[in-house]
Scaffold this motif. Structure first.
Motif, mmCIF file in Angstrom:
data_model
loop_
_atom_site.group_PDB
_atom_site.id
_atom_site.type_symbol
_atom_site.label_atom_id
_atom_site.label_comp_id
_atom_site.label_asym_id
_atom_site.label_seq_id
_atom_site.Cartn_x
_atom_site.Cartn_y
_atom_site.Cartn_z
ATOM 1 N N GLY A 1 -3.058 3.315 0.118
ATOM 2 C CA GLY A 1 -2.954 1.922 -0.308
ATOM 3 C C GLY A 1 -1.813 1.683 -1.269
ATOM 4 N N ALA A 2 -1.440 2.727 -1.988
ATOM 5 C CA ALA A 2 -0.357 2.588 -2.975
ATOM 6 C C ALA A 2 0.994 2.339 -2.323
ATOM 7 C CB ALA A 2 -0.287 3.841 -3.842
ATOM 8 N N ILE A 3 1.135 2.678 -1.033
ATOM 9 C CA ILE A 3 2.421 2.444 -0.362
ATOM 10 C C ILE A 3 2.236 1.557 0.875
ATOM 11 C CG2 ILE A 3 3.461 4.577 -1.195
ATOM 12 C CD1 ILE A 3 3.009 5.764 1.582
ATOM 13 N N GLY A 4 1.307 0.602 0.766
ATOM 14 C CA GLY A 4 1.161 -0.393 1.816
ATOM 15 C C GLY A 4 0.138 -0.085 2.867
ATOM 16 N N GLY A 5 -0.779 0.821 2.588
ATOM 17 C CA GLY A 5 -1.790 1.180 3.575
ATOM 18 C C GLY A 5 -2.990 0.269 3.600
ATOM 19 N N GLY A 6 -3.061 -0.654 2.635
ATOM 20 C CA GLY A 6 -4.206 -1.544 2.563
ATOM 21 C C GLY A 6 -5.385 -0.884 1.860
ATOM 22 N N GLY A 7 -6.508 -1.589 1.818
ATOM 23 C CA GLY A 7 -7.700 -1.029 1.198
ATOM 24 C C GLY A 7 -7.732 -1.197 -0.306
ATOM 25 N N GLY B 1 -7.015 0.897 -2.682
ATOM 26 C CA GLY B 1 -5.839 1.401 -3.380
ATOM 27 C C GLY B 1 -4.739 0.369 -3.447
ATOM 28 N N ASP B 2 -4.564 -0.378 -2.383
ATOM 29 C CA ASP B 2 -3.559 -1.430 -2.330
ATOM 30 C C ASP B 2 -3.860 -2.517 -3.352
ATOM 31 O OD1 ASP B 2 -1.287 -2.748 -1.261
ATOM 32 O OD2 ASP B 2 -2.579 -4.020 -0.050
ATOM 33 N N ILE B 3 -5.128 -2.928 -3.434
ATOM 34 C CA ILE B 3 -5.538 -3.947 -4.399
ATOM 35 C C ILE B 3 -5.329 -3.468 -5.830
ATOM 36 C CG2 ILE B 3 -7.514 -5.241 -5.291
ATOM 37 C CD1 ILE B 3 -6.441 -6.248 -2.629
ATOM 38 N N ALA B 4 -5.684 -2.216 -6.080
ATOM 39 C CA ALA B 4 -5.543 -1.660 -7.427
ATOM 40 C C ALA B 4 -4.090 -1.667 -7.881
ATOM 41 C CB ALA B 4 -6.105 -0.241 -7.469
ATOM 42 N N VAL B 5 -3.178 -1.366 -6.964
ATOM 43 C CA VAL B 5 -1.749 -1.334 -7.310
ATOM 44 C C VAL B 5 -1.175 -2.735 -7.433
ATOM 45 C CG1 VAL B 5 0.544 -0.639 -6.523
ATOM 46 C CG2 VAL B 5 -1.371 0.939 -6.303
ATOM 47 N N LYS B 6 -1.430 -3.573 -6.431
ATOM 48 C CA LYS B 6 -0.843 -4.916 -6.413
ATOM 49 C C LYS B 6 -1.322 -5.784 -7.561
ATOM 50 C CE LYS B 6 0.234 -5.567 -1.498
ATOM 51 N NZ LYS B 6 -0.126 -6.328 -0.263
#
Length: 214
Positions: free
Chosen positions: A163-169, A171-176
């Motif tokens: 998610g940190a590099i655009g995988g969604g989920g 992890g993506d929310i946490a980074v964005k």
């Protein structure tokens, strides 16, 4: 909660990535696991060349840090799914990362089967295929379930990195939102959800294990 719908959608994406990746990883990982078990020095059909070669390949694949693997398999991901970012695209590196791990835990479970049980089956005239499918897999199933549980938990952690590099989920929310927009509460929520998710998976795995060992 302001971001409830956002987090809910991210959770569904994480569950999608984890479930599909784990299924593929277990199916793919079971093949080398069985071959390693059969060709091991004390296996049903020892073959030093095959065993050492496959063992070496799996060790190499397991040594790759997942964040590097994500980047390294981008060309393959594009070939398979037509894109390199997104939830579906993340399934490719997740599967590649988890398959060697699944292979090892399945191999370990199979090789833990009591040799006496195998010898007893052989004394009754069972073939290697019958010993593998009717004795070893059956006896090792509870341990394999625990191994798959560990695999799922590993994939959950991998999915957060994806998610940190655009995988969604999640992890993506946490980074964005949590990192880039300084929404600390979002980070806290995602961490709590991931912890709960891991606890649920582990509890379910333990429950199935207990049922199979009774």
């Amino acid at each position: 909660m302001q971001y409830a719908e956002l987090i809910y959608d991210a959770l569904l994406e994480t569950l999608y990535m984890v479930s599909v990746s784990t299924i593929f990883a277990v199916i793919i990982g079971a093949i080398p696991a069985i071959i390693l078990t059969l060709t091991a020095p004390n296996g049903l059909k020892p073959n030093e060349g095959v065993y050492k070669t496959l063992d070496f390949i799996i060790n190499i694949l397991r040594s790759f840090p997942f964040i590097i693997l994500l980047v390294a398999v981008v060309p393959l991901t594009k070939i398979i799914v037509g894109k390199s970012i997104g939830t579906t695209a993340a399934i490719v590196p997740l599967t590649i990362a988890a398959a060697p791990f699944a292979a090892r835990v399945i191999e370990s479970s199979l090789r833990e089967v009591n040799p006496g049980v195998i010898e007893a089956a052989r004394s009754f005239g069972a073939t290697n295929f019958q010993i593998l499918t009717r004795v070893m897999l059956k006896e090792a199933l509870p341990s394999i379930i625990l191994g798959i549980t560990l695999t799922v938990i590993s994939v959950i952690s991998y999915s957060a990195m994806a998610g940190a590099i655009g995988g969604g989920g999640l992890g993506d929310i946490a980074v964005k939102y949590g990192y880039h927009r300084f929404k600390t509460d979002i980070t806290v929520y995602t961490v709590i959800i991931l912890i709960i998710l891991v606890q649920v998976v582990q509890s379910l795995g333990n429950f199935i294990y207990r049922k199979l060992t009774k």
